[in-house]
Design an enzyme around this catalytic site. Sequence first.
Site, PDB file in Angstrom:
ATOM      1  CB  THR A 266      -7.845  -5.695  -2.326  1.00  0.00           C
ATOM      2  OG1 THR A 266      -6.899  -5.493  -3.359  1.00  0.00           O
ATOM      3  CG2 THR A 266      -8.472  -7.072  -2.470  1.00  0.00           C
TER       4      THR A 266
ATOM      5  N   GLY B 151     -11.084  -2.564   1.237  1.00  0.00           N
ATOM      6  CA  GLY B 151     -11.781  -1.423   1.814  1.00  0.00           C
ATOM      7  C   GLY B 151     -11.519  -1.260   3.298  1.00  0.00           C
TER       8      GLY B 151
ATOM      9  N   GLY C 170      -3.784  -4.415  -4.910  1.00  0.00           N
ATOM     10  CA  GLY C 170      -4.578  -3.408  -5.595  1.00  0.00           C
ATOM     11  C   GLY C 170      -3.797  -2.133  -5.832  1.00  0.00           C
ATOM     12  CG  HIS C 171      -1.267  -1.037  -8.388  1.00  0.00           C
ATOM     13  ND1 HIS C 171      -0.643  -1.156  -7.170  1.00  0.00           N
ATOM     14  CD2 HIS C 171      -0.460  -1.663  -9.291  1.00  0.00           C
ATOM     15  CE1 HIS C 171       0.490  -1.834  -7.332  1.00  0.00           C
ATOM     16  NE2 HIS C 171       0.617  -2.157  -8.605  1.00  0.00           N
TER      17      HIS C 171
ATOM     18  CD  GLN D 195       0.504  -8.973  -2.256  1.00  0.00           C
ATOM     19  OE1 GLN D 195       1.382  -9.535  -2.889  1.00  0.00           O
ATOM     20  NE2 GLN D 195      -0.772  -9.154  -2.539  1.00  0.00           N
TER      21      GLN D 195
ATOM     22  CE  LYS E 118      -1.437   7.528  -0.055  1.00  0.00           C
ATOM     23  NZ  LYS E 118      -2.531   6.832   0.630  1.00  0.00           N
TER      24      LYS E 118
ATOM     25  CG  ASN F 243      -3.217 -11.074  -2.550  1.00  0.00           C
ATOM     26  OD1 ASN F 243      -2.944 -10.989  -3.744  1.00  0.00           O
ATOM     27  ND2 ASN F 243      -2.376 -11.579  -1.665  1.00  0.00           N
TER      28      ASN F 243
ATOM     29  NE  ARG G 228      -4.140   0.807   2.488  1.00  0.00           N
ATOM     30  CZ  ARG G 228      -4.207   1.522   1.384  1.00  0.00           C
ATOM     31  NH1 ARG G 228      -3.951   2.820   1.415  1.00  0.00           N
ATOM     32  NH2 ARG G 228      -4.526   0.946   0.235  1.00  0.00           N
TER      33      ARG G 228
ATOM     34  CG  ASP H 225      -1.776  -1.236   1.325  1.00  0.00           C
ATOM     35  OD1 ASP H 225      -2.391  -1.616   0.325  1.00  0.00           O
ATOM     36  OD2 ASP H 225      -1.795  -1.844   2.413  1.00  0.00           O
TER      37      ASP H 225
END
Length: 437
Positions: A299, A301, A40-41, A223, A330, A38, A304, A13
């Site tokens: 993936t 929701g 996601g981008h 990942q 970020k 599992n 985190r 992430d």
Amino acid sequence: MANVVVIGAQWGDEGKGKITDLLSRSADVVVRYQGGVNAGHTIVVEDKVLKLHLIPSGILYPETICLIGSGTVVDPKVLINEIKMLVDNDIDISGLKLASSAHVTMPYHRLLDQAMEEQRGTLRIGTTGRGIGPTYADKAHRNGIRVIDLLNRNKLRERLEVPLAEKNGLLNKIYNIAPLKLNDIVDEYLSYGNELEKHVVDCTRTIHQAAEEKKNILFEGAQGTLLDLDHGTYPYVTSSNPVSGGACIGAGVGPTLIDRVIGVAKAYTTRVGEGPFPTELKGEINDLLCDRGGEFGTTTGRRRRCGWFDGVIGKYAVKVNGLDCLAITKLDVLDELDEIKVCISYQLNGEEIDYFPSSAEDFAKCSPIFKTLPGWKCSTANCRKLDDLPSAAMSYLRFLAELMAVPIAIVSLGANRDQTIVIEDPIHGPKRALLNS
């Protein structure tokens, strides 16, 4: 020309999707080499938010070949829906290729994943429940279904008979779940194979041909390093190898083909699921990071867990992956903070250590030792070159580069493509002409 691996330097992430999208401008081929749905981008292009799980983000460039490699595990239903989403957004998917040797996530994999996780109770790992672990387990057991098996009814039926009988026994007798029907699965997955057949290729041959033609190849990991099956916070890990070495196995290339490895790390740290997290925050600052950073899994929701930047796991990621440079993402999320902390070492059993312990029990006991730096208390969202950054933000970046002993090539300041400072081209530029300490 250069062949580059992009990896996550934390628990995933980290914003690899945006960085991969940026680097894909210089790539002829982008290869996803491990993981499954599992991962996601999230890519933001103008006013469009595109969420990808299997397809490399290089698909947004019409001339780029995007290959889902042999080391991935593929849920064909999800992949087909992802293709439809891109087509609906007027994205050209003619460059999409799927490895014939990639293993397929079957319906019994998902059911077993969810049932096993529920049975673990308080000892749950925090899986996504998408069937990834059981798919890789069948691959290792030499009992799996591969993409090429979906192209022939007789072959698919024959390949399914033994694993389905075994899985139905587990589902019914252990977990009290109704058994699955062979004919239903054959019909459903044969239809997926028919729809995907035009994308199916020999993965290794495709990559080797591109290399012989001196193409730029970008290898994209899913990942992050600390979720690696062998080198992460086991057992709270994924079922594959996100580290840079996994690119060779998952794509079918030798290590001498790799020219450079780029690590992606957030300016703070996040983690989804269970497992120890030494720099984890609670309360107001955790909420601020989560809300400003939009820290919800692409993936699952799931919200985190957020914490300060962990330099110990950062240095570990540098070594395990052989990182040449970093992309820090970020940074803008920290804009409102009066002060910012960075973990420089741990305290374990009364002793200060500066390394990641291999024992999960020891890692769970680690307390962070922090260095406190001043915040900059102003927006960085519109900064487009280093000189635009406030001096405290520059000091923070230099501290991270010094702590991790690797230069910073890219700084991301928001989700949009243009909210990025490229200090030096990490693919074509000189390896050390970057932001150092």
